[in-house]
Scaffold this motif. Structure first.
Motif, mmCIF file in Angstrom:
data_model
loop_
_atom_site.group_PDB
_atom_site.id
_atom_site.type_symbol
_atom_site.label_atom_id
_atom_site.label_comp_id
_atom_site.label_asym_id
_atom_site.label_seq_id
_atom_site.Cartn_x
_atom_site.Cartn_y
_atom_site.Cartn_z
ATOM 1 N N LEU A 1 0.715 -1.163 -0.107
ATOM 2 C CA LEU A 1 -0.108 -0.081 -0.061
ATOM 3 C C LEU A 1 0.952 1.287 -0.004
ATOM 4 N N PRO A 2 0.489 2.415 -0.605
ATOM 5 C CA PRO A 2 1.307 3.710 -0.468
ATOM 6 C C PRO A 2 1.368 4.110 0.927
ATOM 7 N N PRO A 3 2.384 4.788 1.233
ATOM 8 C CA PRO A 3 2.495 5.148 2.690
ATOM 9 C C PRO A 3 1.526 6.205 3.011
ATOM 10 N N LYS A 4 0.999 7.130 2.191
ATOM 11 C CA LYS A 4 -0.090 8.030 2.537
ATOM 12 C C LYS A 4 -1.402 8.010 1.411
ATOM 13 N N PHE B 1 -18.803 12.570 1.816
ATOM 14 C CA PHE B 1 -18.022 13.522 2.466
ATOM 15 C C PHE B 1 -16.751 13.781 1.845
ATOM 16 N N GLY B 2 -16.410 13.207 0.783
ATOM 17 C CA GLY B 2 -15.060 13.323 -0.105
ATOM 18 C C GLY B 2 -14.137 12.461 0.673
ATOM 19 N N LYS B 3 -12.611 12.495 -0.033
ATOM 20 C CA LYS B 3 -11.861 11.698 0.508
ATOM 21 C C LYS B 3 -10.830 12.641 0.803
ATOM 22 N N LYS B 4 -9.803 12.022 1.801
ATOM 23 C CA LYS B 4 -8.613 12.983 2.347
ATOM 24 C C LYS B 4 -7.429 11.695 2.365
ATOM 25 N N ILE B 5 -6.144 12.469 2.426
ATOM 26 C CA ILE B 5 -5.100 11.641 2.523
ATOM 27 C C ILE B 5 -4.327 11.719 3.742
ATOM 28 N N GLY B 6 -3.551 10.920 4.145
ATOM 29 C CA GLY B 6 -3.285 10.716 5.382
ATOM 30 C C GLY B 6 -2.045 9.542 5.563
ATOM 31 N N ALA B 7 -1.621 9.144 6.793
ATOM 32 C CA ALA B 7 -0.765 8.172 6.876
ATOM 33 C C ALA B 7 -1.439 7.092 6.938
ATOM 34 N N LEU B 8 -0.569 5.912 6.833
ATOM 35 C CA LEU B 8 -1.282 4.598 6.333
ATOM 36 C C LEU B 8 -2.138 3.963 7.753
ATOM 37 N N ILE C 1 -10.122 2.597 1.289
ATOM 38 C CA ILE C 1 -8.842 3.015 1.222
ATOM 39 C C ILE C 1 -8.265 2.995 -0.276
ATOM 40 N N GLN C 2 -7.222 3.743 -0.439
ATOM 41 C CA GLN C 2 -6.522 3.857 -1.769
ATOM 42 C C GLN C 2 -5.275 2.640 -1.893
ATOM 43 N N PRO C 3 -5.803 1.486 -2.886
ATOM 44 C CA PRO C 3 -4.974 0.551 -2.900
ATOM 45 C C PRO C 3 -3.445 0.835 -3.662
ATOM 46 N N ASN C 4 -3.625 1.379 -4.941
ATOM 47 C CA ASN C 4 -2.546 1.553 -5.761
ATOM 48 C C ASN C 4 -1.926 3.027 -5.756
ATOM 49 N N SER C 5 -0.952 3.340 -5.652
ATOM 50 C CA SER C 5 -0.298 4.612 -5.786
ATOM 51 C C SER C 5 -0.441 5.394 -6.983
ATOM 52 N N LEU C 6 -0.011 6.657 -7.062
ATOM 53 C CA LEU C 6 -0.225 7.383 -8.383
ATOM 54 C C LEU C 6 0.972 7.010 -9.336
ATOM 55 N N THR C 7 2.039 6.139 -8.922
ATOM 56 C CA THR C 7 3.315 5.946 -9.391
ATOM 57 C C THR C 7 3.281 4.587 -9.913
ATOM 58 N N HIS C 8 2.790 3.636 -8.940
ATOM 59 C CA HIS C 8 3.001 2.018 -9.091
ATOM 60 C C HIS C 8 1.600 1.238 -8.856
ATOM 61 N N LYS C 9 1.421 0.167 -9.668
ATOM 62 C CA LYS C 9 0.176 -0.609 -9.332
ATOM 63 C C LYS C 9 0.567 -1.893 -9.107
ATOM 64 N N TYR C 10 0.116 -2.227 -7.893
ATOM 65 C CA TYR C 10 0.418 -3.810 -7.257
ATOM 66 C C TYR C 10 -0.737 -4.622 -7.309
ATOM 67 N N PHE C 11 -1.900 -3.886 -7.650
ATOM 68 C CA PHE C 11 -3.421 -4.313 -7.405
ATOM 69 C C PHE C 11 -4.315 -4.475 -8.643
ATOM 70 N N ILE C 12 -4.868 -5.516 -8.919
ATOM 71 C CA ILE C 12 -5.864 -5.344 -9.888
ATOM 72 C C ILE C 12 -7.371 -5.652 -9.178
ATOM 73 N N ILE C 13 -8.236 -4.621 -9.306
ATOM 74 C CA ILE C 13 -9.383 -4.784 -8.251
ATOM 75 C C ILE C 13 -10.665 -4.693 -9.254
ATOM 76 N N LEU C 14 -11.488 -5.535 -9.146
ATOM 77 C CA LEU C 14 -12.582 -5.598 -9.897
ATOM 78 C C LEU C 14 -13.687 -5.324 -8.853
ATOM 79 N N ASP C 15 -14.654 -4.496 -9.316
ATOM 80 C CA ASP C 15 -16.207 -4.342 -8.597
ATOM 81 C C ASP C 15 -17.236 -5.372 -9.301
#
Length: 331
Positions: free
Chosen positions: A19-22, A31-38, A47-61
């Motif tokens: 997971l991304p560190p933040k 109420f929207g989303k916010k960014i914070g410590a893991l 929660i946000q699984p993939n960071s903006l620069t790397h993808k480790y997860f394929i998630i299907l709804d």
């Protein structure tokens, strides 16, 4: 501890390590989303699984009432996680990758394009919600809000998952989208499509914009290209537009454009030098030869005196053949 519980613990450990560190997170989309410590994000419902620069997860709804078994019914590999709502069967199904794929649009496009094609193919095969944007997912660490299941704990290679993509089914799905004139794309695929369309537009049009308005023009065009059935968010569009803008300002300039034009003009003149039009008379008539012969000799640097030599036939005087005479260097 049962095998199922042990597998779930191992899977969650793998999941958390990637997971991304933040990450972004929220308890309620309203109420929207916010960014914070893991550690804080792990307490939220989403929660946000993939960071903006790397993808480790394929998630299907998945929206079916029996979504926890959809993967088996459709012949897909066992998912690492299924996070199911407590009040209905809807869930998010997750595949964990052994190696991440770089998601930065300034990097190489082939890896992320390959990832998006696999992601899209799996979504089509299992019948996932194609409007899911993949930014946030149901938090598997929030056991009070969801039922969490794991059927595999060892991450997969992307190549292995690609074996389960039904290309004929994907083609059929995309053709149906085209008939409805809807821009196709699932999750990360929308980012790839927008980036590709935008960079090609920028390459062809940057020189028409003043430097002070180039960034805004690129962003404006990015908004116009965002015609997906589920449009990208403003922040995603801005990230892609900024990447294209930075590349253009680093690698394109009026000076460089003029240099390229000059080089192309020189090459063009060089290629046409053998086909110059003579305005001072007709030199082939002065030499008493046909026009094609004149240009042939000029293009191949053939000595004009060769015709006179042919008439005199000096090889006959030496008692040898013509070919032999030329081979000996015209003695």
């Amino acid at each position: 501890m049962s095998n199922a519980q042990l597998r779930l613990e191992n899977t969650l450990e793998q999941y958390k390590s990637k997971l991304p560190p933040k990450p972004y997170h929220t308890n309620d989309y309203y109420f929207g989303k916010k960014i914070g410590a893991l550690n804080s994000a792990l307490k939220s419902n989403h929660i946000q699984p993939n960071s903006l620069t790397h993808k480790y997860f394929i998630i299907l709804d998945l929206d079916s009432d029996m979504s926890v078994l959809d993967w088996a019914d459709k012949g897909l590999p066992a998912p690492h996680l299924i996070v199911r709502n407590l009040d209905n069967g809807r869930s998010h199904m997750t595949y964990i990758l052994k190696t991440s794929v770089k998601n930065d649009v300034t990097g190489f496009q082939k890896p992320i394009k390959y990832f998006s094609d696999v992601e899209h193919g799996l979504a089509v095969r299992i019948g996932a919600d194609m409007n899911y944007n993949g930014l946030l997912t149901k938090n598997p660490f929030k056991s009070s809000a969801y039922k969490v299941l794991s059927y595999e704990s060892t991450p997969y290679d992307l190549d292995y998952l690609n074996e389960f993509v039904d290309k004929d089914l994907v083609k059929k799905q995309r053709d149906e989208k085209k008939k409805k004139k809807i821009e196709d794309g699932f999750a990360s695929g929308r980012n790839c499509t927008l980036f590709e369309n935008l960079r090609l537009w920028a390459y062809a049009n940057w020189h028409r914009c003043h430097q002070t308005e180039l960034r805004s023009k690129i962003l404006e065009q990015a908004m116009l290209f965002n015609t997906f059935e589920c449009p990208l968010g403003t922040r995603e569009i801005e990230t892609i537009a900024n990447s294209v803008y930075r590349f253009i300002t680093r690698h394109f300039s009026t000076e460089r454009l003029n240099e390229l034009k000059s080089d192309r003009a020189k090459q063009s003149r060089k290629k046409s030098s053998a086909n110059l039009i003579y305005v001072d008379g007709k030199p082939w008539e002065k030499e008493g030869i046909p026009k094609p012969t004149y240009y042939y000799r000029k293009a191949n640097n053939i000595d004009g005196n060769r015709q006179n030599i042919s008439k005199e036939k000096p090889w006959e005087k030496l008692g040898m053949g013509r070919t032999k005479w030329y081979e000996l260097g015209k003695p």
